[in-house]
Design an enzyme around this catalytic site. Structure first.
Site, PDB file in Angstrom:
ATOM      1  N   TYR A 126      -8.935   5.328   9.522  1.00 43.70           N
ATOM      2  CA  TYR A 126      -7.976   6.003   8.930  1.00 43.70           C
ATOM      3  C   TYR A 126      -7.430   7.283   9.385  1.00 43.70           C
ATOM      4  CZ  TYR A 126      -5.771   8.323   4.685  1.00 43.70           C
ATOM      5  OH  TYR A 126      -4.916   8.933   4.036  1.00 43.70           O
TER       6      TYR A 126
ATOM      7  N   GLY B 267     -21.482  12.305   8.112  1.00 44.08           N
ATOM      8  CA  GLY B 267     -19.909  12.513   8.405  1.00 44.08           C
ATOM      9  C   GLY B 267     -19.387  13.480   7.421  1.00 44.08           C
TER      10      GLY B 267
ATOM     11  N   PHE C 209      -4.517  17.593   1.137  1.00 42.96           N
ATOM     12  CA  PHE C 209      -5.896  17.573   1.319  1.00 42.96           C
ATOM     13  C   PHE C 209      -6.559  16.900   0.055  1.00 42.96           C
ATOM     14  CE2 PHE C 209      -7.220  20.643   4.682  1.00 42.96           C
ATOM     15  CZ  PHE C 209      -5.793  20.755   5.238  1.00 42.96           C
ATOM     16  N   ASN C 210      -7.190  17.096  -0.705  1.00 48.82           N
ATOM     17  CA  ASN C 210      -8.045  16.309  -1.569  1.00 48.82           C
ATOM     18  C   ASN C 210      -6.854  16.308  -3.097  1.00 48.82           C
ATOM     19  OD1 ASN C 210     -10.247  17.382   0.140  1.00 48.82           O
ATOM     20  ND2 ASN C 210     -10.911  15.557  -0.738  1.00 48.82           N
TER      21      ASN C 210
ATOM     22  N   ARG D 217     -24.661  12.664   3.178  1.00 51.00           N
ATOM     23  CA  ARG D 217     -24.075  11.602   3.578  1.00 51.00           C
ATOM     24  C   ARG D 217     -23.360  11.777   4.959  1.00 51.00           C
ATOM     25  NH1 ARG D 217     -19.630   9.890  -0.867  1.00 51.00           N
ATOM     26  NH2 ARG D 217     -18.722  11.841  -0.245  1.00 51.00           N
TER      27      ARG D 217
ATOM     28  N   PHE E  88     -24.048  14.494  -3.051  1.00 48.08           N
ATOM     29  CA  PHE E  88     -24.680  14.181  -1.931  1.00 48.08           C
ATOM     30  C   PHE E  88     -24.975  15.567  -1.019  1.00 48.08           C
ATOM     31  CE2 PHE E  88     -22.540  10.325  -3.000  1.00 48.08           C
ATOM     32  CZ  PHE E  88     -23.458   9.355  -3.003  1.00 48.08           C
TER      33      PHE E  88
ATOM     34  N   PHE F 147       5.141   6.781   1.961  1.00 51.94           N
ATOM     35  CA  PHE F 147       3.736   6.928   1.499  1.00 51.94           C
ATOM     36  C   PHE F 147       2.956   5.700   1.515  1.00 51.94           C
ATOM     37  CE2 PHE F 147       4.475  10.784  -1.504  1.00 51.94           C
ATOM     38  CZ  PHE F 147       5.826  11.034  -1.474  1.00 51.94           C
ATOM     39  N   ALA F 148       3.567   4.850   1.580  1.00 52.56           N
ATOM     40  CA  ALA F 148       2.952   3.267   1.937  1.00 52.56           C
ATOM     41  C   ALA F 148       1.852   3.285   2.999  1.00 52.56           C
ATOM     42  CB  ALA F 148       3.878   2.169   2.019  1.00 52.56           C
TER      43      ALA F 148
ATOM     44  N   GLY G  77      -1.909  -0.500  -5.580  1.00 52.87           N
ATOM     45  CA  GLY G  77      -0.793   0.171  -6.578  1.00 52.87           C
ATOM     46  C   GLY G  77      -0.914  -0.601  -8.059  1.00 52.87           C
TER      47      GLY G  77
HETATM   48  N1  NAD Z   1      -5.064  10.063  -2.471  1.00 57.14           N
HETATM   49  C1  NAD Z   1      -5.251  11.218  -1.734  1.00 57.14           C
HETATM   50  O1  NAD Z   1      -5.878  11.836  -2.060  1.00 57.14           O
HETATM   51  C2  NAD Z   1      -4.357  11.191  -0.285  1.00 57.14           C
HETATM   52  C3  NAD Z   1      -4.794  12.276   0.636  1.00 57.14           C
HETATM   53  C4  NAD Z   1      -4.326  12.350   1.786  1.00 57.14           C
HETATM   54  C5  NAD Z   1      -3.099  11.414   2.064  1.00 57.14           C
HETATM   55  N2  NAD Z   1      -2.837  10.649   1.367  1.00 57.14           N
HETATM   56  C6  NAD Z   1      -1.667   9.689   1.755  1.00 57.14           C
HETATM   57  O2  NAD Z   1      -0.944   9.591   0.796  1.00 57.14           O
HETATM   58  C7  NAD Z   1      -0.188   8.105   0.851  1.00 57.14           C
HETATM   59  C8  NAD Z   1      -0.180   7.736  -0.626  1.00 57.14           C
HETATM   60  O3  NAD Z   1      -1.729   7.606  -0.955  1.00 57.14           O
HETATM   61  P1  NAD Z   1      -2.045   6.864  -2.491  1.00 57.14           P
HETATM   62  O4  NAD Z   1      -3.119   7.583  -2.875  1.00 57.14           O
HETATM   63  O5  NAD Z   1      -0.732   6.969  -3.461  1.00 57.14           O
HETATM   64  O6  NAD Z   1      -2.385   5.425  -2.100  1.00 57.14           O
HETATM   65  P2  NAD Z   1      -2.012   4.124  -3.028  1.00 57.14           P
HETATM   66  O7  NAD Z   1      -3.053   3.043  -2.293  1.00 57.14           O
HETATM   67  O8  NAD Z   1      -2.488   4.478  -4.456  1.00 57.14           O
HETATM   68  O9  NAD Z   1      -0.731   3.864  -2.838  1.00 57.14           O
HETATM   69  C9  NAD Z   1      -0.113   3.191  -1.654  1.00 57.14           C
HETATM   70  C10 NAD Z   1       0.717   1.945  -1.934  1.00 57.14           C
HETATM   71  O10 NAD Z   1       1.403   1.766  -0.714  1.00 57.14           O
HETATM   72  C11 NAD Z   1       1.449   0.239  -0.886  1.00 57.14           C
HETATM   73  N3  NAD Z   1       1.714  -0.386   0.400  1.00 57.14           N
HETATM   74  C12 NAD Z   1       0.685  -0.280   1.307  1.00 57.14           C
HETATM   75  N4  NAD Z   1       1.289  -0.939   2.514  1.00 57.14           N
HETATM   76  C13 NAD Z   1       2.428  -1.286   2.070  1.00 57.14           C
HETATM   77  C14 NAD Z   1       3.558  -1.955   3.096  1.00 57.14           C
HETATM   78  N5  NAD Z   1       3.299  -2.502   4.303  1.00 57.14           N
HETATM   79  N6  NAD Z   1       4.695  -2.173   2.547  1.00 57.14           N
HETATM   80  C15 NAD Z   1       4.862  -1.808   0.996  1.00 57.14           C
HETATM   81  N7  NAD Z   1       4.042  -1.323   0.298  1.00 57.14           N
HETATM   82  C16 NAD Z   1       2.985  -0.876   0.866  1.00 57.14           C
HETATM   83  C17 NAD Z   1       0.497  -0.161  -1.968  1.00 57.14           C
HETATM   84  O11 NAD Z   1       0.891  -1.524  -2.539  1.00 57.14           O
HETATM   85  C18 NAD Z   1       0.410   0.877  -2.832  1.00 57.14           C
HETATM   86  O12 NAD Z   1       1.091   0.541  -3.909  1.00 57.14           O
HETATM   87  C19 NAD Z   1      -0.845   7.312   1.639  1.00 57.14           C
HETATM   88  O13 NAD Z   1       0.013   7.452   2.895  1.00 57.14           O
HETATM   89  C20 NAD Z   1      -2.131   8.178   1.943  1.00 57.14           C
HETATM   90  O14 NAD Z   1      -2.563   8.186   3.419  1.00 57.14           O
HETATM   91  C21 NAD Z   1      -3.645  10.311   0.183  1.00 57.14           C
END
Ligand code: NAD
Length: 329
Positions: free
Chosen positions: A142, A291, A175-176, A289, A216, A74-75, A36
């Site tokens: 994941y 998968g 989703f995406n 690709r 791909f 979200f983390a 982040g």
């Molecule tokens: N980006 C996508 O397309 C997408 C799709 C489906 C699901 N998600 C889910 O959405 C959530 C957010 O995704 P994102 O794209 O914003 O990811 P990101 O990597 O941008 O943000 C994740 C944040 O969590 C923090 N973090 C991780 N582990 C931590 C911990 N133990 N304690 C405190 N902070 C922690 C990181 O420092 C980071 O700032 C995730 O759970 C992810 O699985 C994202």
């Protein structure tokens, strides 16, 4: 509501802070900055806690002190490729952290929990549009770690109900996700060694960080032969969090797909990005690709029945939102 957002320095979490604040909630952010934006506390303008979401005692103390109505989690470790190389690290942060966080939440008596999950829990399910009740079929550590979290959350709600406690939880499977939303940062640039979203590749080409993009596979059973995905704007994801967080009833457990139900092919995405950017975006046609599914789309009728609509999720406008974002670099 008083809401704690974990992962608040990340892409979706930082937009959630901004979006929930705009809707009148009192929001605190939490992140340990393993990923982040390190400058998130400065730009988000909310109380911010530099903590590991899996540090149970520190989180318990914070929850007791601040009396939150809801934790939105979200983390996570979010990179599929890294999870394949380092499954134990991914499981430790996704399942281990969520376990300890939930334990702190239950000890402190926080009544609501909203969890960020992913269509990767259903990665290989084969049918499309995919429904909430389709069986788990993750194709990466994941995806399997997020599926394990989903089960844990469901079991925790059932145990709380059996004990007569007031605890409810919602799982939102995105989703995406793409686009720049109401947060200050725009769509993040992918770091080296990380998975790169299609929109990030296209932005990289337009901004001169890559010379071309590779498609791909052009022989999938889709209208133009390229992979089809369900792209969802980050503001629509935040809207889903706001609606579902508001609607959670005491003792309820629920799970929603956050997608449009409509597909965009890679080829269509390239054309939309060329139009929005007036850049030729050179393309190389490559092999499939391993998968990659041909087509993955959400059945999101349950979420839409709550009044949610994917109002911003047209690929051309999502790409334009990221391209033209004036925010913090
Ligand atoms: N980006 C996508 O397309 C997408 C799709 C489906 C699901 N998600 C889910 O959405 C959530 C957010 O995704 P994102 O794209 O914003 O990811 P990101 O990597 O941008 O943000 C994740 C944040 O969590 C923090 N973090 C991780 N582990 C931590 C911990 N133990 N304690 C405190 N902070 C922690 C990181 O420092 C980071 O700032 C995730 O759970 C992810 O699985 C994202």
């Amino acid at each position: 509501m008083r809401i704690l957002i974990t992962g608040a320095a990340g892409y979706i979490g930082s937009n959630a802070v901004a979006g929930l604040l705009q809707r009148g909630h009192e929001v605190h952010g939490l992140d340990d900055f393993r990923g982040g934006r390190p400058d998130a506390p400065q730009h988000l303008g909310v109380p911010f806690h530099a903590l590991d979401a899996g540090d149970e005692d520190a989180i318990f103390a914070l929850l007791q002190r601040e009396s939150f109505d809801c934790v939105q989690h979200f983390a996570a470790d979010v990179h599929v490729g890294a999870s394949v190389r380092f499954p134990t690290a991914t499981w430790e942060n996704n399942v281990g952290t969520t376990t300890r966080l939930l334990s702190a939440i239950r000890r402190a008596g926080v009544p609501k929990f909203v969890f960020s999950s992913t269509c990767a829990v259903l990665g290989g399910s084969g049918s499309t549009p995919v429904r909430e009740e389709d069986p788990f079929k993750p194709m990466s550590p994941y995806g399997s770690s997020k599926a394990a979290c989903e089960r844990l959350i469901e079991e925790t709600v059932h145990a709380a109900n059996a004990a007569g406690d007031n605890f409810s939880a919602a799982i939102l499977r995105y989703f995406n996700v793409c686009g720049a939303g109401s947060g200050p940062f725009g769509e993040p640039v992918a770091g080296s060694g990380q998975d790169v979203r299609l929109s990030q590749v296209l932005l990289d080409v337009v901004h001169g960080r890559r010379e071309h993009m590779t498609i791909f596979g052009t022989d999938y059973p889709t209208p133009d032969g390229t992979c089809v995905r369900d792209y969802i704007h980050v503001d629509d994801v935040v809207d889903a969090h706001a609606i579902v967080g508001d609607r959670l009833e005491p003792g309820q457990w629920c799970r929603y797909h956050v997608g449009t139900g409509k597909g965009t092919s890679v080829q269509q995405a390239v054309l939309a990005a060329r139009q929005a950017s007036r850049h030729p975006i050179p393309v190389i046609l490559g092999d499939r690709r391993p998968g990659d599914a041909g087509s993955v789309m959400a059945d999101s009728r349950s979420l839409q029945a709550l009044g949610w609509t994917p109002a911003h999720s047209n690929f051309a406008s999502m790409f334009a939102s990221a391209l033209n974002h004036p925010g913090v670099e």
